[in-house]
Scaffold this active site. Structure first.
Site, short mmCIF file in Angstrom:
data_model
loop_
_atom_site.label_atom_id
_atom_site.label_comp_id
_atom_site.label_asym_id
_atom_site.label_seq_id
_atom_site.Cartn_x
_atom_site.Cartn_y
_atom_site.Cartn_z
N HIS A 263 0.85 -1.20 0.00
CA HIS A 263 0.00 0.00 0.00
C HIS A 263 0.88 1.23 0.00
O HIS A 263 1.95 1.22 0.60
CB HIS A 263 -0.91 0.01 1.24
N GLU A 321 -7.79 -5.24 0.04
CA GLU A 321 -8.38 -6.01 -1.05
C GLU A 321 -8.37 -7.52 -0.80
O GLU A 321 -9.21 -8.24 -1.32
CB GLU A 321 -7.62 -5.72 -2.36
N1 ACO Z 1 3.89 -7.56 -4.74
C1 ACO Z 1 5.22 -7.57 -5.01
N2 ACO Z 1 6.00 -6.47 -4.97
C2 ACO Z 1 5.41 -5.33 -4.63
C3 ACO Z 1 4.03 -5.25 -4.31
C4 ACO Z 1 3.27 -6.44 -4.38
N3 ACO Z 1 1.97 -6.44 -4.08
N4 ACO Z 1 3.72 -3.97 -4.01
C5 ACO Z 1 4.85 -3.26 -4.13
N5 ACO Z 1 5.88 -4.08 -4.51
C6 ACO Z 1 7.28 -3.71 -4.68
C7 ACO Z 1 7.49 -2.98 -6.00
O1 ACO Z 1 7.78 -3.87 -7.06
C8 ACO Z 1 8.67 -2.08 -5.66
O2 ACO Z 1 9.81 -2.88 -5.68
P1 ACO Z 1 11.23 -2.20 -6.10
O3 ACO Z 1 11.55 -1.23 -4.99
O4 ACO Z 1 12.17 -3.37 -6.14
O5 ACO Z 1 11.03 -1.54 -7.42
C9 ACO Z 1 8.41 -1.74 -4.17
O6 ACO Z 1 7.62 -2.81 -3.66
C10 ACO Z 1 7.67 -0.43 -3.99
O7 ACO Z 1 6.55 -0.44 -4.86
P2 ACO Z 1 5.85 0.84 -5.45
O8 ACO Z 1 5.10 0.44 -6.67
O9 ACO Z 1 6.84 1.96 -5.55
O10 ACO Z 1 4.89 1.22 -4.29
P3 ACO Z 1 3.57 2.07 -4.44
O11 ACO Z 1 3.41 2.80 -3.18
O12 ACO Z 1 3.55 2.85 -5.70
O13 ACO Z 1 2.51 0.90 -4.61
C11 ACO Z 1 0.59 -0.38 -4.63
C12 ACO Z 1 1.38 0.69 -3.87
C13 ACO Z 1 0.28 0.13 -6.02
C14 ACO Z 1 -0.71 -0.66 -3.88
C15 ACO Z 1 1.43 -1.67 -4.70
O14 ACO Z 1 1.76 -2.13 -3.43
C16 ACO Z 1 0.76 -2.78 -5.52
O15 ACO Z 1 0.86 -2.78 -6.74
N6 ACO Z 1 0.04 -3.74 -4.85
C17 ACO Z 1 -0.66 -4.77 -5.55
C18 ACO Z 1 -2.00 -4.24 -6.05
C19 ACO Z 1 -3.00 -4.02 -4.94
O16 ACO Z 1 -3.16 -4.84 -4.05
N7 ACO Z 1 -3.71 -2.88 -5.03
C20 ACO Z 1 -4.73 -2.50 -4.05
C21 ACO Z 1 -4.20 -1.42 -3.17
S1 ACO Z 1 -5.38 -1.00 -1.89
C22 ACO Z 1 -6.46 0.07 -2.67
O17 ACO Z 1 -6.15 0.81 -3.55
C23 ACO Z 1 -7.84 0.02 -2.26
#
Ligand code: ACO
Length: 384
Positions: A263, A321
Site C-alpha cells: 500500500h 483487497e
Molecule cells: N507484490 C510484489 N511487490 C510489490 C508489491 C506487491 N503487491 N507492491 C509493491 N511491490 C514492490 C514494487 O515492485 C517495488 O519494488 P522495487 O523497490 O524493487 O522496485 C516496491 O515494492 C515499492 O513499490 P511501489 O510500486 O513503488 O509502491 P507504491 O506505493 O507505488 O505501490 C501499490 C502501492 C500500487 C498498492 C502496490 O503495493 C501494488 O501494486 N500492490 C498490488 C495491487 C493491490 O493490491 N492494489 C490495491 C491497493 S489498496 C487500494 O487501492 C484500495
C-alpha cells in the site's frame, strides 16, 4: 506564472493536496479514522446510511434525519428507462460491469442541468448516484446472466436492497451485516487516487456526476480498486495450503506483484484488512466454506513472509483487497462484481469529498517539470 519544475515527487507520494475532515490514514500506526470514529467502530455498529450521513453532515443522524435519508435514497433507487436501455445494450456487448457502471452513472445527468456546481444541485446528484449505484450493478449483473432486473424493495435498507436486487431473495441478517461492514469499511480513505480524481474534477466547478464518473475510471485500475478479483484468483490457483509457497515464489520470481498486498500509505497491516478478516471469519463460520477461509489465512501468512524476503524494507503487508475478496465471495458475489461493489461503498466518500471541495477548495492545478528539448528546429515535411 511559468512552470518552475522544482520539487517533483513521483506519484505525489507524501504530498498534502487537500485539507479534509472526512478521514485520516495513519500508515505507520495502521489506523484509519473516519469523521472522528475509528473505522472498526463504524464497521461494527453503523448502517451504511448512518456512515453516509456522517460523511455528508459531519454528525450522527437522529432517528428523523436517518428516516429522511433512507426515504430520499429509496425514492431515487429505481432506474429510469434510459438507464435500463443503456444497461441492456451494454450487456448485449458483454461490457465489463465497471464499464457498465461508468456508462450508466452518466445517465444520472439526464433531466438535470448537469453543469451546476451549486450546493442543492450537487446534493441532488449525490443522492441519485449513491442511491442508484447498487441498482445499476445488480441490474447489470442479472442482464449479463440473461435474467430480468429485480426492482428495489422500499422496505429494505441500502445494503439489504443490493443483495435483494442481485439474488431476488430478501437476504439474511448475517449477510446484510457483513455487506454493511464492508461498505462502511471502504466508504472513505483519505486522498486515494479515485477520491483525488473526483476532487480535481469538481475543483473546476464541473458537476458532481462528472466527478463520480472520473473517480470510477480511477478506481477500476488494478493498482487501486481492481485488485480483489485477482487476489481471490490466486487463492483458488493455490488451492491447497502446502502449495502456497511454491505458487507465490514462482510469481515473485517472475517479477509479478501479489494482489492484495502492499500500500502507498500503510507500511503495517491495513486496519481494514483486520475488520474484513473478522467479518469474513464470522460469515464463513455461519454458512460458508471454512476451509477456504483457512486457506486464505495461510496464503496471507506465506505472502507476507515471502514479500519480506523478496522485497526487504518495503513494508509490504496485507491491504484491504485481500479480505474484501474473501468476504464478497462469501456473500455469493462473483469476482467481476468486486470492484463495482467497492464503488457502491466508496461513492459515499467521493460525494462527501466533492461537497468539501466545493465548499472550501480552490481549483486544483499543480505544475509539471519540463524535461523535453528546447530550441528544436522545424523540419519541413519533405525532409523528414
Ligand atoms: N507484490 C510484489 N511487490 C510489490 C508489491 C506487491 N503487491 N507492491 C509493491 N511491490 C514492490 C514494487 O515492485 C517495488 O519494488 P522495487 O523497490 O524493487 O522496485 C516496491 O515494492 C515499492 O513499490 P511501489 O510500486 O513503488 O509502491 P507504491 O506505493 O507505488 O505501490 C501499490 C502501492 C500500487 C498498492 C502496490 O503495493 C501494488 O501494486 N500492490 C498490488 C495491487 C493491490 O493490491 N492494489 C490495491 C491497493 S489498496 C487500494 O487501492 C484500495
Amino acid at each position: 506564472m511559468s512552470e518552475r519544475g522544482s520539487g517533483f515527487v513521483p506519484g505525489l507520494e507524501g504530498v498534502v493536496a487537500a485539507e479534509t475532515r472526512l478521514s485520516h490514514v495513519d500508515g505507520e500506526a495502521g489506523e484509519l479514522v473516519v469523521t472522528g470514529f475509528p473505522v472498526e467502530e463504524l464497521a461494527r455498529r453503523a448502517t451504511f446510511e448512518e456512515v453516509l450521513y456522517l460523511l455528508w453532515h459531519d454528525a450522527l443522524p437522529n432517528a428523523g434525519e436517518l428516516a429522511d435519508l433512507r426515504e430520499a435514497l429509496s425514492q431515487r433507487r429505481p432506474l429510469p428507462g434510459a438507464t435500463l436501455d443503456l444497461l441492456r445494450a451494454a450487456a448485449s456487448e458483454g461490457a465489463p460491469p465497471m464499464d457498465a457502471l461508468r456508462m450508466a452513472t452518466g445517465t444520472v445527468s439526464l433531466g438535470t442541468q448537469g453543469t451546476s456546481p451549486d450546493t442543492d444541485a450537487a446534493y441532488e446528484d449525490a443522492l441519485a448516484v449513491v442511491a442508484r449505484f447498487p441498482t445499476i450493478v445488480a441490474a447489470y449483473k442479472r442482464l449479463l446472466d440473461g435474467e430480468e432486473p429485480v426492482a428495489p424493495d422500499p422496505r429494505l435498507g441500502h445494503a439489504a436492497n443490493y443483495l435483494y436486487m442481485l439474488n431476488g431473495e430478501v437476504p439474511g441478517e448475517g449477510s446484510v451485516r457483513a455487506l454493511e461492514t464492508y461498505l462502511n469499511t471502504v466508504a472513505d480513505h483519505g486522498l486515494n487516487a479515485s477520491t483525488f480524481a473526483a476532487r480535481v474534477i469538481v475543483s473546476t466547478r464541473s458537476d458532481l456526476v462528472s466527478a463520480v464518473v472520473g473517480a470510477l475510471g480511477a478506481l477500476k485500475g488494478p493498482l487501486h480498486g481492481g485488485a480483489p478479483g485477482p487476489a481471490l484468483d490466486v487463492v483458488f490457483e493455490i488451492g491447497e495450503a502446502h502449495r502456497a509457497e511454491a505458487v507465490l515464489c514462482e510469481k515473485l520470481g517472475r517479477g509479478e506483484r501479489l494482489m492484495g498486498f502492499g500500500h502507498r500509505v500503510y507500511k503495517v497491516r491495513d486496519p481494514r484488512a483486520d475488520v474484513l478478516a473478522t467479518a469474513a471469519e464470522l460469515l464463513y463460520a455461519s454458512d460458508g466454506d471454512e476451509a477456504l477461509y483457512e486457506l486464505a489465512l495461510e496464503v496471507e501468512r506465506t505472502a507476507v513472509a515471502l514479500l519480506a524476503e523478496y522485497k526487504p524494507g518495503r513494508g509490504l503487508q496485507t491491504n484491504v483487497e485481500f479480505y474484501t475478496a474473501l468476504l464478497l465471495h462469501g456473500l455469493g458475489l462473483s469476482t467481476e462484481l468486486f470492484t463495482p461493489t467497492f464503488a457502491v461503498g466508496r461513492v459515499a466518500g467521493w460525494t462527501a469529498h466533492c461537497f468539501e471541495q466545493l465548499e472550501r477548495g480552490r481549483l486544483i492545478r499543480p505544475q509539471s517539470e519540463y524535461v523535453g528539448e528546447r530550441d528544436r528546429e522545424w523540419v519541413p515535411m519533405g525532409d523528414r
